[in-house]
Motif scaffolding. Sequence first.
Motif, mmCIF file in Angstrom:
data_model
loop_
_atom_site.group_PDB
_atom_site.id
_atom_site.type_symbol
_atom_site.label_atom_id
_atom_site.label_comp_id
_atom_site.label_asym_id
_atom_site.label_seq_id
_atom_site.Cartn_x
_atom_site.Cartn_y
_atom_site.Cartn_z
ATOM 1 N N VAL A 36 0.845 -1.192 0.000
ATOM 2 C CA VAL A 36 0.000 0.000 0.000
ATOM 3 C C VAL A 36 0.888 1.252 0.000
ATOM 4 O O VAL A 36 0.669 2.180 -0.776
ATOM 5 C CB VAL A 36 -0.977 0.009 1.199
ATOM 6 N N SER A 37 1.897 1.251 0.869
ATOM 7 C CA SER A 37 2.807 2.404 0.943
ATOM 8 C C SER A 37 3.538 2.620 -0.375
ATOM 9 O O SER A 37 3.735 3.760 -0.805
ATOM 10 C CB SER A 37 3.815 2.216 2.076
ATOM 11 N N ASP A 38 3.933 1.530 -1.020
ATOM 12 C CA ASP A 38 4.608 1.629 -2.313
ATOM 13 C C ASP A 38 3.672 2.243 -3.358
ATOM 14 O O ASP A 38 4.073 3.102 -4.138
ATOM 15 C CB ASP A 38 5.087 0.252 -2.767
ATOM 16 N N PHE A 39 2.406 1.822 -3.361
ATOM 17 C CA PHE A 39 1.419 2.401 -4.276
ATOM 18 C C PHE A 39 1.268 3.895 -4.008
ATOM 19 O O PHE A 39 1.258 4.711 -4.933
ATOM 20 C CB PHE A 39 0.070 1.692 -4.138
ATOM 21 N N PHE A 40 1.139 4.268 -2.729
ATOM 22 C CA PHE A 40 1.010 5.682 -2.375
ATOM 23 C C PHE A 40 2.222 6.467 -2.864
ATOM 24 O O PHE A 40 2.084 7.559 -3.403
ATOM 25 C CB PHE A 40 0.858 5.853 -0.866
ATOM 26 N N MET A 41 3.411 5.909 -2.685
ATOM 27 C CA MET A 41 4.627 6.598 -3.096
ATOM 28 C C MET A 41 4.667 6.768 -4.621
ATOM 29 O O MET A 41 4.978 7.841 -5.125
ATOM 30 C CB MET A 41 5.866 5.828 -2.629
ATOM 31 N N GLN A 42 4.324 5.717 -5.355
ATOM 32 C CA GLN A 42 4.311 5.787 -6.822
ATOM 33 C C GLN A 42 3.328 6.841 -7.312
ATOM 34 O O GLN A 42 3.586 7.512 -8.318
ATOM 35 C CB GLN A 42 3.956 4.428 -7.422
ATOM 36 N N GLN A 43 2.204 6.982 -6.620
ATOM 37 C CA GLN A 43 1.175 7.937 -7.033
ATOM 38 C C GLN A 43 1.376 9.315 -6.393
ATOM 39 O O GLN A 43 0.542 10.198 -6.570
ATOM 40 C CB GLN A 43 -0.219 7.401 -6.680
#
Length: 179
Positions: A133-140
């Motif tokens: 989830v954190s990786d998705f947030f960072m990518q976006q």
Amino acid sequence: MTEIASYTSGVIRVGTNKPLGHYLLPSVLPKFNELYPKLQVKLLELTTEKANYLLNNDELDVFLGLHLEKKGLSFIPVVMTNSYLVVSNQTDVFDPELVGKEIVLPDAESVSKLIDGQNYIELTPDTLYQQQVSDFFMQQKIRTNTIAVVPDFDLATELVKYHLGMTVTTNYVIDKYDL
């Protein structure tokens, strides 16, 4: 797994991370028990990293969790689950007309607009789910105002239910709390 499947009795050491195992095992263990009634399951709740270590040292037979990238380990999908954003009625983005409805956001930009800058409850960073989830947030490039870090989906969802921010959770929790 082939060796384990040939056992008629004994103990199989199954590891799972707490958030996933708590929801996955009730749907998996009854079928396993039906297939192998004399095989005892020894369940260990642990982090993905610890499971990886134990698997590599033959101290764990199976790990039910998110995909491990490790040479010599096989990954077999058992259950797929959706992720849901649960939003408190105390957030700026809460829409009373959407209560009880499942909304599929068309793209990452829509998700970003909904979450960016909001009060957010996350799972502990040692869970692979939270890492994803954190990786998705960072990518976006989504920035949240983390107001709590909790050990499992239940507590995160309960906090949102009692008017604190938002969290990402699974369909198991949605069903459990009839959200």
